[in-house]
Design an enzyme around this catalytic site. Structure first.
Site, PDB file in Angstrom:
ATOM      1  N   ARG A 133       0.825  -1.209   0.000  1.00  0.00           N
ATOM      2  CA  ARG A 133       0.000   0.000   0.000  1.00  0.00           C
ATOM      3  C   ARG A 133       0.858   1.256   0.000  1.00  0.00           C
ATOM      4  NH1 ARG A 133      -4.502   1.036   4.594  1.00  0.00           N
ATOM      5  NH2 ARG A 133      -2.622   1.372   5.837  1.00  0.00           N
ATOM      6  N   GLU A 156     -16.099   6.816   6.611  1.00  0.00           N
ATOM      7  CA  GLU A 156     -15.262   6.177   7.623  1.00  0.00           C
ATOM      8  C   GLU A 156     -15.181   7.071   8.847  1.00  0.00           C
ATOM      9  OE1 GLU A 156     -11.562   5.615   5.571  1.00  0.00           O
ATOM     10  OE2 GLU A 156     -11.015   7.727   5.674  1.00  0.00           O
ATOM     11  N   ARG A 161       9.456  18.566  -8.854  1.00  0.00           N
ATOM     12  CA  ARG A 161      10.683  18.296  -9.599  1.00  0.00           C
ATOM     13  C   ARG A 161      11.902  18.910  -8.933  1.00  0.00           C
ATOM     14  NH1 ARG A 161       8.748  20.481 -15.358  1.00  0.00           N
ATOM     15  NH2 ARG A 161       8.130  22.150 -13.920  1.00  0.00           N
ATOM     16  N   LYS A 204      -2.679   7.074   1.305  1.00  0.00           N
ATOM     17  CA  LYS A 204      -2.378   7.357   2.715  1.00  0.00           C
ATOM     18  C   LYS A 204      -1.263   8.401   2.737  1.00  0.00           C
ATOM     19  CE  LYS A 204      -1.902   4.958   7.147  1.00  0.00           C
ATOM     20  NZ  LYS A 204      -3.222   5.353   7.678  1.00  0.00           N
TER      21      LYS A 204
END
Length: 302
Positions: A52, A184, A105, A151
């Protein structure tokens, strides 16, 4: 004695574990992380967490300069250096040092650090009695804006919701998505039980697809419990037979009230307890070993 931290290829005392004030993880929340648990001398679901982490990094265009097996060893060695057999690991990859502009960058070298320490998110009594939840006004991030499936280090969306919960003395809050469906909690996924069926919001509802969430769903299916990923509203929580939250730090924790409405009979339910016990048993056997048998004589904390 302080912690030993992994930082960009070295293990250093925590007071020496510093990053630049020009690091874009600090300046802009530009980076990704994982919270991982160690139980009984094993790192639980380590491979899933590492996968993940790299998927989150790929989505934000962040090239992690070491391989997944090397990153797994970073986690294990950080635990060893801290004598950690049971605890919490925070693994972080930032965009790295750049300038005061936004352009990624300008950040040629990502920063990687790993912390292994202890954690207790909720007191044990809340696992026995269950949480009382509130719904907050802060909505979950739009996937088209800042995808919750990444995440990332940018957790302001969750922090806003946590602040609202704090204002009314609630230990955790339910966040809705832009359409008003349950997404959630501020740091955990949410499940309800209705007529023997385990139900949780699907990834497209605007959730982080939790490792603990997926593990609980797998356990339930192995036990023959029907599992559905589908949209639902607060009404469905109010009228559910059971409700619980899942997360790496929280594990599986019952919820017995939302917005003053009692869920079920106001006590942690039978299925919830069954899944709590099964999850805790799995933590004893899943994941790579931290200390080998020939290292058992070491003086280890945890």
């Amino acid at each position: 004695m302080g912690l030993i931290i992994y930082l960009d290829g070295e293990f250093v005392p925590e007071e020496q574990a510093v990053v630049s004030v020009f690091d874009h993880g600090l300046l802009y929340g530009d980076g990704v992380f994982e919270g991982i648990r160690a139980y009984h001398n094993r790192v639980f679901k380590l491979r899933e967490h590492i996968i993940r982490l790299y998927e989150s990094a790929r989505t934000i265009g962040l090239d992690i300069p070491i391989t997944m097996p090397e990153m797994e060893e970073v986690v294990l060695e950080t635990c060893r250096r801290n004598g950690l057999r049971d605890g919490y690991i925070r693994l972080v990859v930032t965009r790295g040092r750049g300038d005061l502009g936004l352009d990624p960058r300008k950040c040629p070298n990502p920063t990687i650090f790993c912390i292994a320490a202890s954690i207790q998110l909720y007191p044990e009594e809340l696992y026995e009695k269950g949480l009382e939840l509130v719904t907050v006004a802060t909505r979950r991030n739009l996937p088209e804006a800042c995808n919750p499936r990444v995440k990332s280090l940018n957790y302001l969306n969750n922090i806003y919701a946590k602040m609202e919960a704090n204002l009314v003395g609630a230990p955790e809050a339910v966040m809705l998505n832009q359409e008003g469906y349950v997404a959630e909690a501020t740091g955990d996924n949410i499940f309800i039980v209705k007529n023997g069926v385990l139900i949780t919001p699907p990834p497209y509802a605007g959730i982080l697809e939790g490792i603990t969430r997926n593990t609980v769903m797998e356990i339930a299916r192995q036990k023959g419990i029907p599992v559905e990923e589908k949209l639902f509203t607060r009404h469905d929580i109010y009228t559910a037979d059971e409700c619980f939250l899942t997360g790496t730090a929280a594990e599986v924790i019952p919820a017995v009230k939302l917005d003053g409405r009692v869920i079920g009979d106001g006590r942690p339910g039978k299925m919830t307890w069954e899944l709590i016990h099964a999850y805790r048993e799995l933590t004893r056997v899943d994941g790579p070993v931290i200390f080998r048998e020939d290292e058992r004589s070491m003086n280890c904390a945890g």
